[in-house]
Design a protein around this motif. Structure first.
Motif, short mmCIF file in Angstrom:
data_model
loop_
_atom_site.label_atom_id
_atom_site.label_comp_id
_atom_site.label_asym_id
_atom_site.label_seq_id
_atom_site.Cartn_x
_atom_site.Cartn_y
_atom_site.Cartn_z
N UNK A 118 0.97 -1.28 -0.05
CA UNK A 118 0.10 0.06 -0.16
C UNK A 118 0.86 1.31 0.17
N UNK A 119 1.80 1.10 0.72
CA UNK A 119 2.75 2.50 0.85
C UNK A 119 3.61 2.66 -0.51
N UNK A 120 3.87 1.44 -1.30
CA UNK A 120 4.58 1.81 -2.51
C UNK A 120 3.47 2.29 -3.50
N UNK A 121 2.30 1.86 -3.38
CA UNK A 121 1.24 2.47 -4.40
C UNK A 121 0.95 3.96 -4.05
N UNK A 122 1.08 4.49 -2.86
CA UNK A 122 0.69 5.70 -2.50
C UNK A 122 2.01 6.73 -2.79
N UNK A 123 3.13 6.08 -2.80
CA UNK A 123 4.37 6.73 -3.06
C UNK A 123 4.44 6.78 -4.61
N UNK A 124 4.08 5.70 -5.35
CA UNK A 124 4.15 6.11 -6.82
C UNK A 124 2.88 6.97 -7.32
N UNK A 125 1.84 7.12 -6.72
CA UNK A 125 0.96 8.19 -6.85
C UNK A 125 1.58 9.55 -6.48
N UNK A 126 2.09 9.64 -5.30
CA UNK A 126 2.54 10.94 -4.89
C UNK A 126 3.49 11.55 -6.23
N UNK A 127 4.70 10.48 -6.69
CA UNK A 127 5.56 10.76 -7.43
C UNK A 127 4.84 11.40 -8.62
N UNK A 128 3.91 10.80 -9.19
CA UNK A 128 3.24 11.11 -10.49
C UNK A 128 2.70 12.35 -10.23
N UNK A 129 2.10 12.70 -9.09
CA UNK A 129 1.51 13.95 -8.90
C UNK A 129 2.44 14.97 -8.66
N UNK A 130 3.76 14.67 -8.08
CA UNK A 130 4.58 15.83 -8.17
C UNK A 130 5.07 16.23 -9.31
N UNK A 131 5.11 15.10 -10.40
CA UNK A 131 5.43 15.61 -11.87
C UNK A 131 4.37 16.49 -12.38
N UNK A 132 3.17 16.11 -12.24
CA UNK A 132 2.05 16.89 -12.75
C UNK A 132 2.34 18.41 -12.25
N UNK A 133 2.55 18.54 -11.03
CA UNK A 133 2.65 19.83 -10.46
C UNK A 133 3.91 20.68 -10.94
N UNK A 134 4.94 19.94 -11.10
CA UNK A 134 6.12 20.62 -11.59
C UNK A 134 5.59 20.75 -13.28
N UNK A 135 5.27 20.23 -14.05
CA UNK A 135 4.82 20.68 -15.31
C UNK A 135 3.80 21.56 -15.40
N UNK A 136 2.94 21.56 -14.53
CA UNK A 136 1.68 22.59 -14.54
C UNK A 136 2.17 23.85 -14.21
N UNK A 137 3.29 23.85 -13.17
CA UNK A 137 3.75 25.34 -12.79
C UNK A 137 4.55 25.77 -13.84
N UNK A 138 5.48 24.91 -14.47
CA UNK A 138 6.11 25.21 -15.86
C UNK A 138 5.34 25.90 -16.86
N UNK A 139 4.14 25.32 -17.16
CA UNK A 139 3.25 25.87 -18.19
C UNK A 139 2.73 27.04 -17.56
N UNK A 140 2.22 27.10 -16.37
CA UNK A 140 1.88 28.28 -15.80
C UNK A 140 2.70 29.60 -15.82
N UNK A 141 3.83 29.24 -15.52
CA UNK A 141 5.01 30.23 -15.61
C UNK A 141 5.20 30.78 -17.07
N UNK A 142 5.01 30.08 -18.13
CA UNK A 142 5.23 30.46 -19.63
C UNK A 142 4.30 31.25 -19.91
N UNK A 143 2.82 31.33 -19.47
CA UNK A 143 1.93 32.17 -19.46
C UNK A 143 2.05 33.50 -19.00
N UNK A 144 2.52 33.35 -17.54
CA UNK A 144 2.85 34.67 -16.95
C UNK A 144 3.95 35.44 -17.06
N UNK A 145 5.06 34.72 -17.93
CA UNK A 145 6.02 35.37 -18.59
C UNK A 145 5.58 35.99 -19.65
N UNK A 146 4.57 35.46 -20.67
CA UNK A 146 4.26 36.42 -21.60
C UNK A 146 3.44 37.51 -21.15
#
Length: 100
Positions: A13-41
């Motif tokens: 169960x712990x492994x499954x939760x950690x894998x989900x957390x890792x995927x969500x962290x990646x989503x957050x980083x890429x989402x923030x990157x996309x957001x900052x591209x727009x705020x730079x514009x």
């Protein structure tokens, strides 16, 4: 259930939760990157048209909106507000750099 099986199940169960957390962290980083591209514009547009780097009225609306979304998402609205304030402060710094 034996202690060994219970521990093994907990580890799975712990492994499954950690894998989900890792995927969500990646989503957050890429989402923030996309957001900052727009705020730079936005910052470049503001600089080109001599607009102020911050828009307190819009910021207040966005903070209230995010607090509502946080409640809907079962996230602490104070945390959401602090998070958005951090992002806004970062964006304003980027906008100020464009105006220099």
């Amino acid at each position: 259930m034996s202690d060994a099986k219970t521990a093994e199940r907990a580890a799975e169960l712990l492994k499954g939760h950690r894998e989900s957390i890792d995927r969500l962290d990646a989503i957050l980083v890429y989402t923030l990157g996309e957001r900052f591209k727009h705020t730079q514009a936005v910052g470049k547009l503001k600089a080109e048209h001599d607009l102020p780097p911050s828009d307190p009225a819009r910021e207040a609306i966005q903070i209230a909106r995010l607090e509502r979304l946080a409640v809907e998402a079962d996230l602490d609205p104070e945390f959401a507000k602090n998070f958005l304030n951090f992002i806004i402060a970062e964006v304003i710094q980027h906008h100020k750099k464009h105006q220099s």
